[in-house]
Motif scaffolding. Structure first.
Motif, PDB file in Angstrom:
ATOM      1  N   UNK B  15     -16.356 -32.820  69.014  1.00  0.00           N
ATOM      2  CA  UNK B  15     -16.203 -32.606  67.566  1.00  0.00           C
ATOM      3  C   UNK B  15     -15.240 -33.610  66.926  1.00  0.00           C
ATOM      4  N   UNK B  16     -14.082 -33.790  67.533  1.00  0.00           N
ATOM      5  CA  UNK B  16     -13.090 -34.652  66.904  1.00  0.00           C
ATOM      6  C   UNK B  16     -13.564 -36.103  66.863  1.00  0.00           C
ATOM      7  N   UNK B  19     -16.027 -36.284  64.057  1.00  0.00           N
ATOM      8  CA  UNK B  19     -15.265 -36.065  62.826  1.00  0.00           C
ATOM      9  C   UNK B  19     -14.523 -37.347  62.429  1.00  0.00           C
ATOM     10  N   UNK B  20     -13.836 -37.945  63.394  1.00  0.00           N
ATOM     11  CA  UNK B  20     -13.063 -39.158  63.103  1.00  0.00           C
ATOM     12  C   UNK B  20     -13.969 -40.293  62.640  1.00  0.00           C
TER      13      UNK B  20
END
Lengths: 423, 178
Positions: B15-16, B19-20
């Motif tokens: 996810x991160x 997202x980033x």
């Protein structure tokens, strides 16, 4: 296995191979393809989560886009749906498939009485079970488990002669064991409990949990732990008193921790209230502080003392009546003086914002003059453990967010405010 | 478009990482798909992304970027369900188990997930590593890669200064610098 599916097409490769059928297996489970599903856990979780949301079976079925009989078969454990169907149901219930499939082990050594009519009792217990599990995981990951001495204190108390004033003496004993003098007020009860190995969970439950202020869990079920209803309309003074009240149960009533017991015992409740009063306001300290405010008007003196001990005005007045320094008319006197000072009645029910009549009738919360704020009850043990675990790279950011119950973006902002960087 | 020097991989981003990338330069994701390999976004990650109030991503957005949205199977669910809730969240566990089942390289910058990948024999790649690879393949310039990382940092990325230092060292290496 197709490892190169077409772009952006939702695919479930294994499911295509296994089809949608299932067969029953021994032990309360059923097979979906080659995978065994715990139908009993699924059934229990579906019902519990649906009821907690206040949904009917028809509503869930409609929102998930399946037939009512189809949903009923799933909730009764007679059928295992295709994965995509269960995924839709999970979305409607704002949960995930693993949460639906995982059996919930409710803590059994729980004192959860003021909740006979609580529609979401099982859900509160599931939340507590989940929280205790998270807490224990973090403590194990960090090697920071604090052993509580409440068991020993409770053993000692249970050996006392019945003629002893148990709440008073138990409160004294706890203070002695915890190196608190009988003169000092407790400035931060959450921090104190944290240092003494008592877990504190705050649950801001709303009007539907009328009458529920707190519960406690003893060490047999992952405690000692205390859960406090921190709904905004309950004064912070009541949160603090409830925390001390639950401590009283842990110390005085160790044999009354059984989740199946739901009837209130007036005697036990009275003892826990007395314990809380003595624990928060030891005799010596109270008398000294009361003597120190002699020059103030009676109304101002009550307010001054309540601020010192972080209790409600009613707790102070009750003590004054108990020790013969006020008459039984003292409550009425306080109401009268409040009106003289503020030009309005001290409401029996708090109404800072207009609420519906129906909701109002279920709310029974007194207003607290010169009340404390939530920062006076800083229950952040779990957040502190999460922070440490993140710093050491022991938990993922998503796990941190799930434990603290924050959306991932908010969790990231919180982590940034902590100055924690990914390991 | 440059031809990849290595055979295409199957990538699975946590996810991160997604997202980033989405908050800094989404086109990087397309370049990764085109040059490094098929990139899977599993449904739990997709849902977690959309719980971030500052980000909305639709299935059409994923398609436009060339990302492949994938549902877990019951087998994955059972694996996740049976895992003791210690340091990883359900979404991380889906990344772990699906990467293992599908033979993917997991893109993540989360230390706990990286440890789990190592323990379970799952290949992984730090979030900034694909940028280095793209520079190495000549798909983007070093300056472009640095701009993307600066943008990520400005957007609260789950990246520490030490990771950025490591990234710059690797950039110098692939660019032939000292």
């Amino acid at each position: 296995m197709n490892t190169n599916p077409s772009p952006c097409k939702s695919v479930a490769l294994e499911e295509e191979a296994t089809g949608g059928g299932h067969k029953k297996v021994k032990g309360g489970g059923a097979m979906q393809g080659d995978v065994a599903i715990d139908t009993q856990a699924l059934r229990n979780n579906l019902r519990r989560l649906r009821e907690a949301k206040g949904y009917t079976q028809k509503q869930v079925a409609e929102e998930a886009g399946i037939s009512l009989p189809g949903y009923q078969k799933v909730e009764s454990g007679k059928s295992i749906p295709r994965r995509e169907t269960l995924d839709s149901v999970a979305e409607v219930l704002d949960t995930t498939i693993p949460t639906l499939l995982r059996p919930v082990e409710f803590p059994s050594a729980v004192r959860f009485r003021a909740a006979k009519k609580l529609r979401t009792r099982d859900n509160v217990l599931a939340r507590v079970a989940n929280w205790l599990e998270d807490f224990q995981s973090l403590e194990e990951l960090l090697g920071t488990t604090i052993q509580s001495d409440l068991g020993e204190i409770s053993n000692q108390v249970s050996s006392w002669d019945q003629e002893i004033d148990r709440p008073l003496e138990a409160a004294r004993l706890v203070r002695e064991c915890w190196d608190l003098s009988q003169e000092e007020p407790i400035s931060n009860i959450c921090n104190l409990f944290d240092c003494k190995g008592i877990k504190v969970l705050t649950l801001p439950l709303g009007a539907q949990h009328n009458g529920f202020f707190g519960l406690s869990v003893n060490s047999e079920s992952g405690g000692p732990a205390i859960v406090i209803n921190t709904w905004a309309r309950i004064p912070v003074e009541r949160w603090i008193f409830s925390a001390a009240h639950e401590l009283g149960h842990l110390v005085l009533h160790r044999d009354a921790f059984d989740v199946a017991l739901m009837d209130e015992s007036d005697w036990e409740e009275q003892e826990a209230n007395q314990f809380a009063s003595w624990f928060l306001m030891p005799e010596e300290a109270f008398n000294a502080e009361w003597d120190g405010v002699e020059g103030l008007s009676w109304y101002d003196a009550v307010l001054a003392v309540k601020r010192i001990f972080k209790v409600s005005w009613k707790t102070v007045v009750r003590r004054l009546i108990d020790i013969g320094k006020a008459s039984k008319n003292a409550y009425a006197l306080f109401f009268i003086q409040f009106k003289q000072r503020n030009g309005r009645n001290l409401p029996g029910h708090q109404e800072p914002e207009p609420i519906s009549a129906k909701e109002f009738s279920t709310v029974n919360v007194a207003e607290e003059p010169e009340g404390l704020t939530p920062s006076d009850f800083p229950a952040n043990q779990l957040e502190r453990l999460v922070r440490k675990a993140l710093e050491k790279g022991r938990i993922s950011l998503s796990r941190a967010a799930a434990i603290i119950r924050l959306p991932l973006g908010d969790m990231r902002s919180l982590v940034r405010s902590w100055g924690v960087e990914p390991a | 478009m440059s031809r990849p020097k290595n055979p295409p991989e199957l990538l699975l981003a946590d996810t991160m990482s997604v997202n980033d990338a989405l908050k800094s330069d989404p086109s990087i994701l397309t370049l990764i798909v085109q040059n490094l390999g098929t990139t899977l976004i599993i449904k739990p990650v997709y849902r977690e992304l959309n719980k971030d109030r500052t980000l909305t991503v639709t299935e059409a957005d994923c398609e436009a970027l060339g990302l492949t949205l994938m549902d877990p199977t019951y087998e994955d669910d059972i694996n996740v369900t049976g895992y003791e809730p210690r340091g990883l969240h359900e979404t991380d566990l889906y990344c772990l188990f699906m990467s293992k089942r599908l033979g993917c390289t997991c893109i993540t910058n989360d230390a706990a997930l990286i440890t789990a990948c190592e323990v379970n024999g799952v290949r992984y790649m730090r979030t900034l590593r694909p940028l280095v690879r793209l520079v190495g393949l000549g798909v983007i310039t070093e300056a472009h890669a640095v701009r993307v990382v600066e943008e990520m940092l400005a957007n609260d990325a789950w990246i520490a200064p030490k990771h950025v230092e490591g990234f710059k060292r690797m950039l110098r290496k692939v660019s032939g610098g000292v």
